[in-house]
Scaffold this active site. Structure first.
Site, PDB file in Angstrom:
ATOM      1  N   CYS A   2       0.829  -1.201   0.000  1.00  0.00           N
ATOM      2  CA  CYS A   2       0.000   0.000   0.000  1.00  0.00           C
ATOM      3  C   CYS A   2       0.871   1.261   0.000  1.00  0.00           C
ATOM      4  O   CYS A   2       1.976   1.261   0.534  1.00  0.00           O
ATOM      5  CB  CYS A   2      -0.861   0.039   1.251  1.00  0.00           C
ATOM      6  SG  CYS A   2      -1.887  -1.410   1.443  1.00  0.00           S
ATOM      7  N   ARG A  27       5.154   0.300  -6.179  1.00  0.00           N
ATOM      8  CA  ARG A  27       5.143  -0.558  -4.997  1.00  0.00           C
ATOM      9  C   ARG A  27       4.199  -1.747  -5.160  1.00  0.00           C
ATOM     10  O   ARG A  27       4.274  -2.697  -4.384  1.00  0.00           O
ATOM     11  CB  ARG A  27       4.698   0.262  -3.772  1.00  0.00           C
ATOM     12  CG  ARG A  27       5.661   1.365  -3.420  1.00  0.00           C
ATOM     13  CD  ARG A  27       4.994   2.415  -2.563  1.00  0.00           C
ATOM     14  NE  ARG A  27       4.688   1.929  -1.236  1.00  0.00           N
ATOM     15  CZ  ARG A  27       5.468   2.086  -0.175  1.00  0.00           C
ATOM     16  NH1 ARG A  27       6.599   2.724  -0.291  1.00  0.00           N
ATOM     17  NH2 ARG A  27       5.125   1.627   1.007  1.00  0.00           N
ATOM     18  N   TRP A  74      -2.754  -2.706  -1.596  1.00  0.00           N
ATOM     19  CA  TRP A  74      -2.308  -4.057  -1.923  1.00  0.00           C
ATOM     20  C   TRP A  74      -3.036  -4.943  -0.911  1.00  0.00           C
ATOM     21  O   TRP A  74      -2.764  -4.890   0.291  1.00  0.00           O
ATOM     22  CB  TRP A  74      -0.801  -4.144  -1.778  1.00  0.00           C
ATOM     23  CG  TRP A  74      -0.218  -5.460  -2.187  1.00  0.00           C
ATOM     24  CD1 TRP A  74       0.061  -5.875  -3.455  1.00  0.00           C
ATOM     25  CD2 TRP A  74       0.171  -6.528  -1.314  1.00  0.00           C
ATOM     26  NE1 TRP A  74       0.595  -7.142  -3.427  1.00  0.00           N
ATOM     27  CE2 TRP A  74       0.677  -7.566  -2.132  1.00  0.00           C
ATOM     28  CE3 TRP A  74       0.146  -6.725   0.064  1.00  0.00           C
ATOM     29  CZ2 TRP A  74       1.145  -8.768  -1.613  1.00  0.00           C
ATOM     30  CZ3 TRP A  74       0.614  -7.922   0.574  1.00  0.00           C
ATOM     31  CH2 TRP A  74       1.106  -8.922  -0.269  1.00  0.00           C
ATOM     32  N   ASN A  98      -1.295   1.721   5.579  1.00  0.00           N
ATOM     33  CA  ASN A  98      -0.371   0.723   5.018  1.00  0.00           C
ATOM     34  C   ASN A  98       0.095  -0.134   6.183  1.00  0.00           C
ATOM     35  O   ASN A  98       0.616   0.389   7.163  1.00  0.00           O
ATOM     36  CB  ASN A  98       0.820   1.432   4.364  1.00  0.00           C
ATOM     37  CG  ASN A  98       1.917   0.464   3.946  1.00  0.00           C
ATOM     38  OD1 ASN A  98       1.667  -0.734   3.782  1.00  0.00           O
ATOM     39  ND2 ASN A  98       3.123   0.973   3.771  1.00  0.00           N
ATOM     40  N   GLY A  99      -0.087  -1.448   6.082  1.00  0.00           N
ATOM     41  CA  GLY A  99       0.355  -2.339   7.158  1.00  0.00           C
ATOM     42  C   GLY A  99      -0.736  -3.329   7.526  1.00  0.00           C
ATOM     43  O   GLY A  99      -1.681  -3.537   6.753  1.00  0.00           O
ATOM     44  N   GLU A 480      17.256 -17.858  -8.275  1.00  0.00           N
ATOM     45  CA  GLU A 480      16.862 -16.517  -8.730  1.00  0.00           C
ATOM     46  C   GLU A 480      16.208 -16.584 -10.115  1.00  0.00           C
ATOM     47  O   GLU A 480      15.225 -15.901 -10.387  1.00  0.00           O
ATOM     48  CB  GLU A 480      18.090 -15.597  -8.726  1.00  0.00           C
ATOM     49  CG  GLU A 480      17.931 -14.256  -9.427  1.00  0.00           C
ATOM     50  CD  GLU A 480      16.872 -13.340  -8.822  1.00  0.00           C
ATOM     51  OE1 GLU A 480      16.277 -13.685  -7.793  1.00  0.00           O
ATOM     52  OE2 GLU A 480      16.608 -12.288  -9.428  1.00  0.00           O
ATOM     53  N   LYS A 484      12.520 -15.298 -10.914  1.00  0.00           N
ATOM     54  CA  LYS A 484      12.279 -14.261 -11.922  1.00  0.00           C
ATOM     55  C   LYS A 484      11.233 -14.724 -12.918  1.00  0.00           C
ATOM     56  O   LYS A 484      10.311 -13.996 -13.250  1.00  0.00           O
ATOM     57  CB  LYS A 484      13.617 -13.959 -12.625  1.00  0.00           C
ATOM     58  CG  LYS A 484      13.848 -12.572 -13.044  1.00  0.00           C
ATOM     59  CD  LYS A 484      14.423 -11.655 -11.997  1.00  0.00           C
ATOM     60  CE  LYS A 484      13.592 -11.533 -10.742  1.00  0.00           C
ATOM     61  NZ  LYS A 484      14.261 -10.898  -9.661  1.00  0.00           N
ATOM     62  N   GLU A 487       7.656 -15.072 -11.233  1.00  0.00           N
ATOM     63  CA  GLU A 487       6.963 -13.865 -10.751  1.00  0.00           C
ATOM     64  C   GLU A 487       6.442 -12.989 -11.890  1.00  0.00           C
ATOM     65  O   GLU A 487       5.451 -12.293 -11.711  1.00  0.00           O
ATOM     66  CB  GLU A 487       7.811 -13.059  -9.765  1.00  0.00           C
ATOM     67  CG  GLU A 487       8.970 -12.318 -10.333  1.00  0.00           C
ATOM     68  CD  GLU A 487       9.732 -11.513  -9.278  1.00  0.00           C
ATOM     69  OE1 GLU A 487       9.133 -11.049  -8.304  1.00  0.00           O
ATOM     70  OE2 GLU A 487      10.952 -11.334  -9.449  1.00  0.00           O
ATOM     71  N   HIS A 503      17.801 -36.617  -6.222  1.00  0.00           N
ATOM     72  CA  HIS A 503      17.183 -36.890  -4.921  1.00  0.00           C
ATOM     73  C   HIS A 503      15.689 -36.551  -4.917  1.00  0.00           C
ATOM     74  O   HIS A 503      15.096 -36.389  -3.855  1.00  0.00           O
ATOM     75  CB  HIS A 503      17.916 -36.116  -3.824  1.00  0.00           C
ATOM     76  CG  HIS A 503      19.346 -36.532  -3.688  1.00  0.00           C
ATOM     77  ND1 HIS A 503      19.725 -37.752  -3.190  1.00  0.00           N
ATOM     78  CD2 HIS A 503      20.495 -35.912  -4.067  1.00  0.00           C
ATOM     79  CE1 HIS A 503      21.049 -37.863  -3.222  1.00  0.00           C
ATOM     80  NE2 HIS A 503      21.539 -36.749  -3.763  1.00  0.00           N
ATOM     81  N   LYS A 603       6.284  -4.077  -4.758  1.00  0.00           N
ATOM     82  CA  LYS A 603       7.710  -3.748  -4.843  1.00  0.00           C
ATOM     83  C   LYS A 603       8.327  -3.676  -3.454  1.00  0.00           C
ATOM     84  O   LYS A 603       9.453  -4.080  -3.247  1.00  0.00           O
ATOM     85  CB  LYS A 603       7.884  -2.411  -5.579  1.00  0.00           C
ATOM     86  CG  LYS A 603       9.332  -2.014  -5.812  1.00  0.00           C
ATOM     87  CD  LYS A 603      10.002  -2.963  -6.782  1.00  0.00           C
ATOM     88  CE  LYS A 603      11.480  -2.677  -6.963  1.00  0.00           C
ATOM     89  NZ  LYS A 603      12.189  -3.860  -7.516  1.00  0.00           N
TER      90      LYS A 603
HETATM   91  O1  M6R Z   1      13.195  -4.494  -1.103  1.00  0.00           O
HETATM   92  P1  M6R Z   1      13.764  -5.843  -0.787  1.00  0.00           P
HETATM   93  O2  M6R Z   1      15.037  -6.128  -1.513  1.00  0.00           O
HETATM   94  O3  M6R Z   1      13.923  -6.069   0.698  1.00  0.00           O
HETATM   95  O4  M6R Z   1      12.687  -6.877  -1.317  1.00  0.00           O
HETATM   96  C1  M6R Z   1      12.847  -8.250  -1.099  1.00  0.00           C
HETATM   97  C2  M6R Z   1      11.902  -9.039  -1.972  1.00  0.00           C
HETATM   98  O5  M6R Z   1      10.577  -8.676  -1.727  1.00  0.00           O
HETATM   99  C3  M6R Z   1      12.187  -8.831  -3.458  1.00  0.00           C
HETATM  100  O6  M6R Z   1      13.502  -9.164  -3.786  1.00  0.00           O
HETATM  101  C4  M6R Z   1      11.232  -9.695  -4.320  1.00  0.00           C
HETATM  102  O7  M6R Z   1      11.515 -11.052  -4.142  1.00  0.00           O
HETATM  103  C5  M6R Z   1      11.310  -9.298  -5.797  1.00  0.00           C
HETATM  104  N1  M6R Z   1      10.001  -9.282  -6.351  1.00  0.00           N
HETATM  105  C6  M6R Z   1      12.125 -10.231  -6.614  1.00  0.00           C
HETATM  106  O8  M6R Z   1      12.181  -9.871  -7.941  1.00  0.00           O
END
Ligand code: M6R
Length: 608
Positions: A2, A27, A74, A98-99, A480, A484, A487, A503, A603
Site C-alpha cells: 500500500c 510498490r 495491496w 499501510n500495514g 533466482e 524471476k 513472478e 534426490h 515492490k
Molecule cells: O526491497 P527488498 O530487496 O527487501 O525486497 C525483497 C523481496 O521482496 C524482493 O527481492 C522480491 O523477491 C522481488 N520481487 C524479486 O524480484
C-alpha cells in the site's frame, strides 16, 4: 504494498493526490482511492484496479477540496474490491493505512458490540471506527488519534482526515515508513519521498512510534508517549529518483540494460581503480575480530546473500549463516558480540528484514545494511551502510538491484579477506580487475545475446513448468532464475542445486519439462554435465547457459545453448544473471503479462 499520500494544500488537491499515487504505483497495488474535505464534508472516490480507473471515476465525478488523503491498496484483509479500497469512512473520519492491524478481530468485535457498522472486510476499518468512537465521547481529533494508536497492535502507517477540520491531517507510523513533506504554505504526507518529489524535497521522516499533526503551518511530531519531539528535516533524493521508461517498453527492460552503468558506479564506490585496491569500506566493523556473520534478506535479496555466502566464506574464511528474514526472526538463533549481522534489501523497508535487524540490534550485534534506498528505515537503523548505487528500481522484478547487491557483496568478501589476511596483495589486485571488467563484460553480454534469448523465450512461453539447475554460486542463481520467471510470466519454475536432481526432482523430467542449466566452464562444469546427461536420458529439454569452452565440451543435444563471454569465475554470477533476467523478461512479454507490476506482487513488502 500500500501507498499513502496526504496534502494540506492551497488549491484543489485531488489531481495532486493522484499524481503522487502514480509515483507509488511501483510498490504494487490492486485498488486505489482518494478523499477530500469539501466545505467541511468528507467525500471520496475509489476504484478497483489501476489508477486509470480512479482517474476516470474522478473525471466523471470530480472532487473539490484543498485537503485530502489518497491510497493505493495491496490487498491483505479482504479482496481487492472497491468496497475494501481506502480511504475508509466512518462517522466524521477518513483513514488510509499501510500495514496490518494484528488485533483487528478483537477490536472489530468490541466495536460491533458498541454498535459500529462495518462496510468492508479490511483490518483498516477498525482504525476509522476507533477514532470515531473516541470523537463521539468528546475527544478532540488529536486525542482521538492518540487514544486509537494506543489500542493498535501490528504495523501501520496511517493518515487520518477529520470532517470539519480543513487544516489538519494526522499521520502515524509504527513499522511502515511515513515521510512529511514541507512546502510553501502546503504540507504533505507520503509513504516515501518519491511520492512527494513533485511537491517538495524538504522532508522529515517519522520514527517508529511517532505521530504527527500536519497543518498549513507545518508539522508537530509526537512520540508514542505523547511527548513533542524534534525530527530532523532533510533534503530528499526522491526528486532524482523519479524515473521514466525512456525508449524501453517496460521499466524492467530499461533496468536490465542499465546494469553495466550501475554496477560500475557501485563498484567505484568500493574500489580504488588507480591502485587496484579496495577502499576502507568496513570502518566500524573489524572483520578480523568476527567469528561469524549472520545474513538475512527476502526474495531476490536473499539469493544475493546466498551467493555472498559462497564468496565471503571462500575469500575471507568467515563463516556465514544465512536465513530468509521471515524465518530468522523466529528461530531464536544464538547471537553474540563477536558476530555481525548484515541485511540486504533493495527498498530498505521490507518488514521481515527490518524486524530481524531490530532483533539483532537489541542483542547488541553490529548491524550492516546493503541497501539501495539510502533514506530507508533499514539504512537509517544500521550501524554501517553499504550502498548499492542502482538508482530507483521500478520494475517489481528486481534486476539491477540484484546485480548491484552482488557487486557490493563481492567487495565486502574481498575487503573482509584483506582484513583477515586471507587475500594477498596480488589476489586483491586480480579480483579488483575482475570487478572492473564487469562493465565491459555485462555490456557485451547484453549487446550480443538478446535477440537469441528473445527467440528462445517464444518457445519457453509454451511450457507450464521449468526447472533451473546450477552448482556453486550458480545454485543460488538457479533459484533466482526460477523466481524471476515465475513472478513475471506466471510459469511454474523451481531452482535446484544440480546435484540434488537425483534426490527427487528428476521424477518430474519428461519432454514437457525444459531444464535451464547454468554451467560456465569452471571447476564444477563436469559435475554439472553429468546431471545434464541424467536429464537428457529422460527426454528433458535442456537450455544450457555456458561460455565458449563449455559449449565446445558439451556432448549432448540441447534445445538451445546460450553462449556467454568468458568471464573470471569470481564475477560469473553477476554476468550470468543477465541472460536469466532477459529470458524471464521476454517470456513474460510473450505471455502478455503485466511485466512491471505482476499480479499479487508488491515492490516494497512492508507487512509481515
Ligand atoms: O526491497 P527488498 O530487496 O527487501 O525486497 C525483497 C523481496 O521482496 C524482493 O527481492 C522480491 O523477491 C522481488 N520481487 C524479486 O524480484
Amino acid at each position: 504494498m500500500c501507498g499513502i499520500v496526504g496534502i494540506v494544500g492551497k488549491s484543489a488537491v485531488a489531481p495532486q493526490l493522484v499524481d503522487a499515487l502514480k509515483r507509488l504505483e511501483y510498490r504494487g497495488y490492486d485498488s486505489a482511492g482518494v478523499a477530500t474535505l469539501n466545505n467541511g464534508k468528507l467525500e471520496r472516490r475509489r476504484a478497483e484496479g489501476k489508477l486509470v480507473n480512479l482517474e476516470s471515476r474522478l473525471q466523471d465525478s470530480p472532487l473539490e477540496g484543498t485537503i485530502g488523503i489518497g491510497h493505493t491498496r495491496w490487498a491483505t484483509h479482504g479482496a481487492p474490491t472497491e468496497q475494501n479500497a481506502h480511504p475508509h469512512f466512518t462517522q466524521g473520519v477518513a483513514v488510509v493505512h499501510n500495514g496490518i492491524i494484528e488485533n483487528f478481530a478483537s477490536l472489530r468485535d468490541e466495536l460491533k458490540e458498541a454498535g459500529a457498522q462495518f462496510s468492508s472486510q479490511t483490518d483498516t476499518e477498525v482504525v476509522a471506527h476507533l477514532v470515531s468512537s473516541y470523537l463521539a465521547k468528546g475527544a478532540t481529533p488529536k486525542e482521538a488519534a492518540q487514544q486509537t494508536l494506543a489500542r493498535l497492535e501490528g504495523a501501520y502507517a496511517l493518515a487520518i482526515l477529520f470532517e470539519n477540520h480543513d487544516n489538519m491531517i494526522i499521520g502515524a507510523r509504527h513499522g511502515p515508513p511515513l515521510a512529511v513533506g514541507h512546502g510553501d504554505g502546503e504540507m504533505y504526507l507520503g509513504s516515501d519521498s518519491i511520492a512527494l518529489a513533485p511537491f517538495t524535497d524538504d522532508v522529515t521522516y517519522l520514527e517508529d512510534g511517532d505521530w504527527a499533526v500536519v497543518t498549513h503551518d507545518g508539522v508537530e511530531v509526537f512520540d508514542s508517549a505523547g511527548n513533542k519531539v524534534d525530527r530532523a528535516r532533510q533534503t530528499s533524493q526522491g526528486a532524482a529518483m523519479v524515473a521514466d521508461k525512456g525508449n524501453y517498453k517496460h521499466f524492467m527492460l530499461k533496468e536490465i540494460h542499465e546494469q553495466p552503468e550501475v554496477i560500475s558506479r557501485t563498484i567505484s564506490h568500493y574500489v580504488d581503480f588507480a591502485t587496484e585496491t579496495f577502499k576502507p569500506i568496513s570502518e566500524g566493523i573489524d572483520f578480523a575480530k568476527l567469528d561469524r556473520l549472520a545474513v538475512s534478506a527476502c526474495g531476490t535479496a536473499y539469493y544475493a546473500g546466498l551467493i555472498g555466502k559462497y564468496w565471503i566464506e571462500r575469500y575471507a574464511r568467515l563463516p556465514v549463516e544465512i536465513d530468509v528474514a521471515s524465518e530468522f526472526r523466529y528461530r531464536e538463533m544464538p547471537l553474540n558480540g563477536n558476530m555481525a549481522a548484515f541485511f540486504i534489501s533493495q527498498s530498505g523497508e521490507t518488514a521481515d528484514t527490518l524486524a530481524c535487524l531490530r532483533y539483532c540490534k537489541q542483542s547488541g550485534v553490529q548491524i550492516g545494511a546493503i541497501v539501495n534506498v539510502p533514506e530507508s528505515t533499514i539504512a537509517r537503523e544500521s550501524d554501517i551502510v553499504f550502498p548499492t548505487l542502482a538508482g530507483i528500481e521500478v520494475g517489481v522484478a528486481s534486476t539491477k538491484a540484484f546485480t548491484c547487491q552482488l557487486a557490493v557483496l563481492a567487495s565486502i568478501a574481498i575487503a573482509a579477506g584483506r582484513a583477515r589476511c586471507t587475500v594477498t596483495d596480488a589476489e586483491e589486485k586480480e579480483l579488483v580487475r575482475a570487478l572492473v571488467s564487469l562493465e565491459r563484460l555485462s555490456s557485451d553480454t547484453l549487446g550480443s545475446g538478446e535477440a537469441k534469448i528473445e527467440a528462445l523465450s517464444r518457445d519457453l512461453a509454451k511450457y507450464k513448468n521449468v526447472l533451473y539447475l546450477g552448482r556453486g554460486t550458480n545454485f543460488p542463481l538457479a533459484l533466482e532464475g526460477a523466481l524471476k520467471l515465475k513472478e513475471i510470466s506466471y510459469i511454474h519454475a523451481e531452482g535446484y542445486a544440480a546435484g540434488e536432481l537425483k534426490h527427487g526432482p528428476i521424477a518430474l523430467i519428461d519432454e514437457d519439462m525444459p531444464v535451464i542449466v547454468i554451467a560456465p566452464f569452471d571447476g564444477l562444469y563436469e559435475k554439472t554435465m553429468s546431471n545434464m546427461q541424467e536429464v537428457a536420458a529422460r527426454g528433458g529439454q535442456i537450455i544450457l547457459i555456458t561460455d565458449e569452452k563449455g559449449a565446445e565440451h558439451v556432448s549432448i543435444d540441447t534445445m538451445s545453448t546460450i553462449v556467454m563471454p568468458e568471464v573470471p569465475e569470481f564475477i560469473s554470477p553477476i554476468i550470468y544473471s543477465l541472460p536469466i533476467q532477459l529470458l524471464a523478461y521476454h517470456t513474460a512479454v510473450f505471455m502478455g503479462t503485466d511485466v512491471d507490476q505482476p499480479r499479487n506482487l508488491a515492490k516494497s513488502v512492508t507487512v509481515e
